[in-house]
Motif scaffolding. Structure first.
Motif, PDB file in Angstrom:
ATOM      1  N   ASP A   1       2.473 -14.454  -0.780  1.00 23.52           N
ATOM      2  CA  ASP A   1       3.740 -13.951  -0.246  1.00 23.52           C
ATOM      3  C   ASP A   1       4.719 -13.850  -1.418  1.00 23.52           C
ATOM      4  O   ASP A   1       4.823 -14.772  -2.232  1.00 23.52           O
ATOM      5  CB  ASP A   1       4.302 -14.909   0.810  1.00 23.52           C
ATOM      6  CG  ASP A   1       5.586 -14.351   1.411  1.00 23.52           C
ATOM      7  OD1 ASP A   1       5.501 -13.629   2.426  1.00 23.52           O
ATOM      8  OD2 ASP A   1       6.669 -14.596   0.834  1.00 23.52           O
TER       9      ASP A   1
ATOM     10  N   HIS B   1       7.799 -14.174  -1.796  1.00 25.81           N
ATOM     11  CA  HIS B   1       8.952 -15.063  -1.945  1.00 25.81           C
ATOM     12  C   HIS B   1       8.575 -16.501  -2.281  1.00 25.81           C
ATOM     13  O   HIS B   1       9.364 -17.435  -2.092  1.00 25.81           O
ATOM     14  CB  HIS B   1       9.858 -14.938  -0.717  1.00 25.81           C
ATOM     15  CG  HIS B   1      10.408 -13.549  -0.645  1.00 25.81           C
ATOM     16  ND1 HIS B   1       9.717 -12.524  -0.042  1.00 25.81           N
ATOM     17  CD2 HIS B   1      11.510 -12.992  -1.193  1.00 25.81           C
ATOM     18  CE1 HIS B   1      10.400 -11.392  -0.201  1.00 25.81           C
ATOM     19  NE2 HIS B   1      11.481 -11.653  -0.889  1.00 25.81           N
TER      20      HIS B   1
ATOM     21  N   CYS C   1       8.868 -15.974  10.864  1.00 21.99           N
ATOM     22  CA  CYS C   1       9.518 -15.007   9.970  1.00 21.99           C
ATOM     23  C   CYS C   1      10.377 -14.014  10.741  1.00 21.99           C
ATOM     24  O   CYS C   1      11.287 -13.405  10.187  1.00 21.99           O
ATOM     25  CB  CYS C   1       8.468 -14.249   9.167  1.00 21.99           C
ATOM     26  SG  CYS C   1       7.545 -15.302   8.037  1.00 21.99           S
TER      27      CYS C   1
HETATM   28  S1  SF4 Z   1      10.637 -14.915   6.001  1.00 24.88           S
HETATM   29 FE1  SF4 Z   1      10.233 -12.859   5.240  1.00 24.88          FE
HETATM   30  S2  SF4 Z   1      10.067 -12.993   3.018  1.00 24.88           S
HETATM   31 FE2  SF4 Z   1       9.928 -15.068   3.884  1.00 24.88          FE
HETATM   32  S3  SF4 Z   1       7.752 -15.477   4.066  1.00 24.88           S
HETATM   33 FE3  SF4 Z   1       8.417 -14.621   6.016  1.00 24.88          FE
HETATM   34  S4  SF4 Z   1       8.154 -12.404   5.868  1.00 24.88           S
HETATM   35 FE4  SF4 Z   1       7.989 -13.263   3.785  1.00 24.88          FE
END
Ligand code: SF4
Length: 467
Positions: free
Chosen positions: A129, A131, A407
């Motif tokens: 991922d 982030h 998410c």
């Molecule tokens: S909140 Fe958004 S950016 Fe963070 S892990 Fe989930 S999908 Fe990815």
């Protein structure tokens, strides 16, 4: 121990060898997995007759596809149910710890690992991922990886990577009221560009960063990737150690002191050399909102939308595209633009401190008529804590929906989606075309406090007017 930046020290400590390609084979201390990028990786592993080399260094949760209203199984979405079953089967087969729904610790992967103390200074961390850079807030070097790299880490616990340059981003001074970590990182990306960090690790430093809590630091590091940097980090300090102490996976008793000493030794040396240094003044940062289709297209909420001809030449074409898509007009104010949806959550701003701050502004106010507003805690622990503090009641009394962790509308791989060309005021991290589930949906990124300001006024508003 090598000298230099924390990045150099952690990189050197985890180097297994230099590959014929010139890349470094880097040992990965912690591998975080979720339901979206792991099924194919496990399938590739099985195809080749391989196993997971270090299941004890691999931790799984489910976040992207989880519905945030009705979580009973099987999920209504058969694809989501398949992904879920696939992760359940793979974690059982390979002996991997899995924080499933209802475990008490499920949540967004970048929220749960820090809250359990799995994320620690000096670690190398990988996750499928983008982030994953979030974990750098602790002084870890953390990379987002693709599916084939997830396979590589499962099989070998290593990654082949080219070493990065390091840019020190120093932010000094006191943030003005109504200005948050989210505004700081949106401001940095606005100034340095979405490609400014390509080839770099970002080291965030300066008095503003030092004064931030760990959760604020996570917000900063989370969006490093949006500035083009492969990872971002902050040197560990007393704030880091205080956050980590007594969390379940950190060393205890005698081992704690040893760990702190080790972590302190990893800090960038005073005379460390950087490939670049950039300095910002915190007092110049306003509540910041994106108006376009990249996180770099942001302005202070009290500014007018930039005229195309006043932008650097390289930014004009994408600005034109953004204005068309967003249905906005250069030179006009963004403040006052009507919003349809207000979303607080995500790995950028779905932590307890985000919810506490948002609740301060929601208390005693009402969501504007016609606006759909909802709060999605980043994890089961965040949700439980928020409920213990009565934040859920504050939000619900104000007209926000109170949801289950996941998410949600950050990526909309679940039922939470924009419809048509709705405009969303969102505390998430990406405003790409179609990001929130509708091919024509429009996203304005901002801090959770600014999302509340938008929710209660029905339009983009300056949270400072609510203080
Ligand atoms: S909140 Fe958004 S950016 Fe963070 S892990 Fe989930 S999908 Fe990815």
């Amino acid at each position: 121990m090598s000298q230099g930046t924390l990045f150099d020290k952690v990189w050197d400590a985890h180097t297994v060898g230099i590959l014929p390609s010139g890349q470094t084979q880097l040992f990965i201390g912690l591998h975080l997995i979720h339901e979206v990028t792991s099924p194919q990786a496990f399938a590739m592993l099985r195809d080749r007759g391989l196993t997971v080399l270090y299941p004890e260094r691999t931790v799984a949760t489910v976040d992207h596809i989880v519905p945030t209203e009705e979580r009973s199984r099987p999920f209504a979405d058969t694809l989501a149910e398949e992904m879920m079953q696939s992760l359940e089967a793979s974690t059982a087969e390979f002996g991997i710890r899995f924080y499933n729904i209802g475990s008490g610790s499920q949540g967004i992967v970048h929220v749960i690992a820090p809250e359990m103390g799995l994320t620690q200074p000096g670690m190398t961390i990988a996750c499928g991922d983008s982030h994953t850079s979030t974990h750098g807030a602790f002084g870890a070097i953390a990379f987002g990886i693709g599916t084939s790299q997830v396979r590589d880490v499962l099989a070998s616990q290593t990654l082949a990577l080219a070493k990065l340059k390091v840019r020190k981003i120093e932010i000094n001074g006191t943030l003005r009221p109504g200005v948050y970590a989210k505004d700081v990182i949106l401001h940095i990306i606005r100034k340095l560009g979405v490609k400014g960090g390509v080839g770099y690790a970002y080291e965030y430093a300066g008095t503003t960063i030092e004064a931030m809590s760990m959760e604020e630091r996570m917000t900063i590091c989370n969006m490093s990737i949006e500035g083009g940097a492969r990872c971002g980090y902050i040197n560990p300090d007393e704030v880091t150690f205080a956050y980590l102490k007594d969390r379940e996976f950190v060393p205890k008793e005698d081992k704690w002191q040893e760990a702190v000493q080790w972590w302190q030794s990893l800090r960038s040396d005073r005379d460390a050399e950087y490939d670049d240094v950039v300095v910002f003044n915190a007092e110049e940062i306003a509540p910041t909102v994106t108006w376009g289709i990249t996180p770099g297209q942001g302005i202070g909420v009290d500014e007018a939308l930039p005229a195309i001809e006043r932008l650097p030449e390289g930014e004009r074409a994408i600005a034109q595209e953004a204005y068309k898509y967003m249905q906005l007009t250069p030179g006009t104010p963004l403040q006052g633009t009507q919003v349809d949806v207000c979303f607080i959550g995500s790995c950028t701003n779905g932590r307890i401190s985000d919810l506490r701050e948002a609740a301060k502004f929601a208390e005693g106010r009402k969501v504007a008529t016609g606006v759909k507003a909802f709060i999605v805690p980043g994890s089961e622990r965040v949700k439980q804590q928020a409920e213990a503090e009565g934040l859920d009641t504050i939000f619900q009394n104000a007209g926000f929906e109170w949801r289950e962790p996941g998410c949600s509308m950050c990526l909309a791989m679940n039922p939470d989606k924009l419809q048509g060309d709705w405009i969303s005021a969102s505390s998430s991290n990406r405003n790409f075309k179609g990001r929130q589930g509708s091919a024509t949906g429009r996203t304005l990124l901002m801090s959770p406090a600014m999302v509340v300001a938008a929710a209660v006024s029905g339009k983009v508003a300056d949270v400072r007017e609510l203080i």
